[in-house]
Structures are given as C-alpha cells and as structure tokens.
Write an enzyme that holds these catalytic residues in place. Structure first.
Site, PDB file in Angstrom:
ATOM      1  N   ASP A  36       0.883  -1.151   0.087  1.00 34.59           N
ATOM      2  CA  ASP A  36       0.120   0.322  -0.073  1.00 34.59           C
ATOM      3  C   ASP A  36       0.790   1.127  -0.080  1.00 34.59           C
ATOM      4  O   ASP A  36       2.033   1.280   0.362  1.00 34.59           O
ATOM      5  CB  ASP A  36      -0.912   0.021   1.335  1.00 34.59           C
ATOM      6  N   LYS A  58      -1.374   4.466  -4.902  1.00 32.73           N
ATOM      7  CA  LYS A  58      -0.868   5.547  -6.021  1.00 32.73           C
ATOM      8  C   LYS A  58       0.582   5.604  -6.663  1.00 32.73           C
ATOM      9  O   LYS A  58       0.355   5.722  -7.628  1.00 32.73           O
ATOM     10  CB  LYS A  58      -1.208   6.916  -5.446  1.00 32.73           C
ATOM     11  N   MET A 175      -8.903   9.872   8.515  1.00 28.60           N
ATOM     12  CA  MET A 175      -9.194  10.336   7.231  1.00 28.60           C
ATOM     13  C   MET A 175     -10.055  11.992   7.288  1.00 28.60           C
ATOM     14  O   MET A 175     -11.199  11.795   6.681  1.00 28.60           O
ATOM     15  CB  MET A 175     -10.052   9.616   6.362  1.00 28.60           C
TER      16      MET A 175
END
Ligand code: SAH
Length: 259
Positions: A36, A58, A175
């Site tokens: 990750d 990403k 988050m």
C-alpha cells in the site's frame, strides 16, 4: 503443487522501528508482496532478495489499484503456491479493508493470517504526547473515520459529539482533513468550542508535523498550518497535553532566540 497462503500484515504508521517482530519475519519470508501507499520503503526493504514487489497504491501508477484487482492478484498468487504478504499501513483491521480481503480469500478457500500493526491513531497520539485515555479526562476512546464508504452512511458527528460529551470519550478521527468543516460544525453541536484538538500529519515519520487548537478553530488552523492528509485528529480534554508540550516547545524556542 501446494497451495500458498496470504498474510495481511500491518506495517504501522511509517517508522520502521514500530513494526512488530512477527511482521518483520513474515515480510522476509514472502515471495510476493503487495504494498500500500502508506508503507515506508525501509519496511519494503526487509523483503528477501528476489521477492516480487507490487505497489498497489498511487505510487503503483494508477490513482489507486481497484480492490477487486488486488483481491484477484492475491488469490491467483496463493493458488500458484506463492507466499503472499499484503502490506497495509497501520493495522490491517482498522479502516484498512482487511476484513473485506480476509472474507474474499477465505470464501475462495485460501488460508489467511493477519498480523497486527500499530494503528496511526495510537502512534499519532503518542508521537505528540497525548495519552488517549488519561483517567482524569477520558473513560474510553473512539476510532472513527471522517470519510464514509461511497454511498454509505456519513459519520453522524452530532450523535458522536453528544456521546463523547456524556460518556467522557476521546475521539480519534482518521481521514478527517478533507471533510474538516462538516466535522467541526457537527461536533460543535455537542462539544464546547474550547474543546482541545490536536492534529498530527505523517506521524512517526521524519516529515511529521502537528498543531494544537480548539474545536471552534479547527478548520482554520488546519488551513493556516497547511496540514494535509494523512493526518489524525484527536478531540477531547486529553489533547491539552499536546498543547502543553507545544507551549513548552515554544517557550524553549523563545528562550533560545532570546538567549
Ligand atoms: N489501517 C490504517 C488506516 C488506513 S486509513 C491504520 O491502522 O493506521 C488512512 C488514514 O490513516 C489516513 O487518512 C490518516 O487519517 C491515517 N494515517 C495513516 N498513516 C498516518 C500517519 N503516519 N500519520 C497520520 N495519520 C495517518
């Protein structure tokens, strides 16, 4: 051929020294690692020479690799007899979709283990000197996401504020930066504007930054301090300890300047 197995491994908040001994051992045994975004390079470097490393966040290229693709990759590799390690930031079962991955693999008859990691909420609080359940201030702690699953129920900040107030709970928000405005307004329905809040970005990494403020100023403080994701927001009286740590730090800085 023997069927392989999959281990979901919590890589902790970033500092490789915060990895568990078991996680380090399992990483070194893997033939395939699926990594990750929030996992630091020093941890990936524990893989054995020749192990295949696939970045599924990403930095793997796309915005982020679709979950279905990751699950399929793990399944195929395990069926091919590989020893698969899925490296996830923090703890695999805290907002890490570890539960979904375990269910998917077990349904397909693959053996799965899970190795804990230190979750960012714990590491972040400790990194800035906040004792989450200091008994003078809190009787418990809630780990909560500020970003609900798409199409899912949004976080009920009002209910949470009332519960935190009445039950003396510290809130640890993951988050939360993107939706900080709603979070602040929602929590202000039940918690006073002067409630201490501590925020830490990139906890445990050399790039760690933090700030302390009050609930009524939260969104403005994040903006003026340029605090961005990944960050942990700690709401409650216990966050005052970070305030003290900061003012001591500021005093030390002032003393150095004036010396
Ligand atoms: N499974 C992870 C959480 C994944 S959700 C864990 O247990 O820690 C991703 C969120 O975790 C980020 O948006 C941020 O809120 C938090 N996070 C992860 N790493 C962090 C870090 N080093 N510093 C601060 N927050 C972090």
């Amino acid at each position: 051929m023997n069927q392989g197995r999959v281990t979901l491994v919590g890589a902790g908040p970033g500092d490789p020294d915060l990895l568990t001994v078991k996680a380090a051992r399992v990483i070194a045994q893997a033939s395939l690692l699926l990594v990750d975004d929030l996992v630091s390079d020093a941890i990936v470097a524990l893989a054995r020479p020749g192990a295949r490393i696939v970045y599924v966040g990403k930095r793997g290229g796309c915005r982020s690799t679709p979950q279905a693709f990751i699950e399929k990759l793990m399944l195929t590799a395990a069926r091919d007899g590989e020893t698969v390690v899925r490296l996830k930031g923090g703890d695999p079962f805290i907002f890490g979709r570890g539960g979904e991955e375990v269910a998917h693999l077990r349904a397909a008859g693959i053996e799965v283990d899970v190795v804990n990691g230190i979750t960012a909420g714990l590491a972040g609080a400790t990194a800035i000197g906040v004792p989450l359940t200091h008994r003078d201030h809190a009787q418990g702690v809630v780990f909560i996401t500020g970003h609900a699953k798409r199409g899912g129920t949004p976080t009920d900040w009002r209910a949470l504020a009332a519960t935190a107030r009445d039950a003396h709970l510290t809130l640890v928000i993951y988050m939360g930066v993107a939706g900080v405005q709603q979070l602040q307004y929602g929590l202000l329905t039940g918690l006073p504007a002067h409630t201490p809040v501590a925020v830490v970005q990139n906890a445990s990494l050399p790039t760690q930054r933090s700030c302390v403020t009050e609930l009524g100023q939260l969104a403005d403080t994040l903006e003026s301090n340029n605090i961005a994701s990944p960050a942990i927001i700690v709401v409650g009286e216990v966050a005052r300890a970070a305030m003290l740590a900061q003012s001591m730090h500021e005093q030390a800085a002032t003393m150095t300047v004036s010396a």
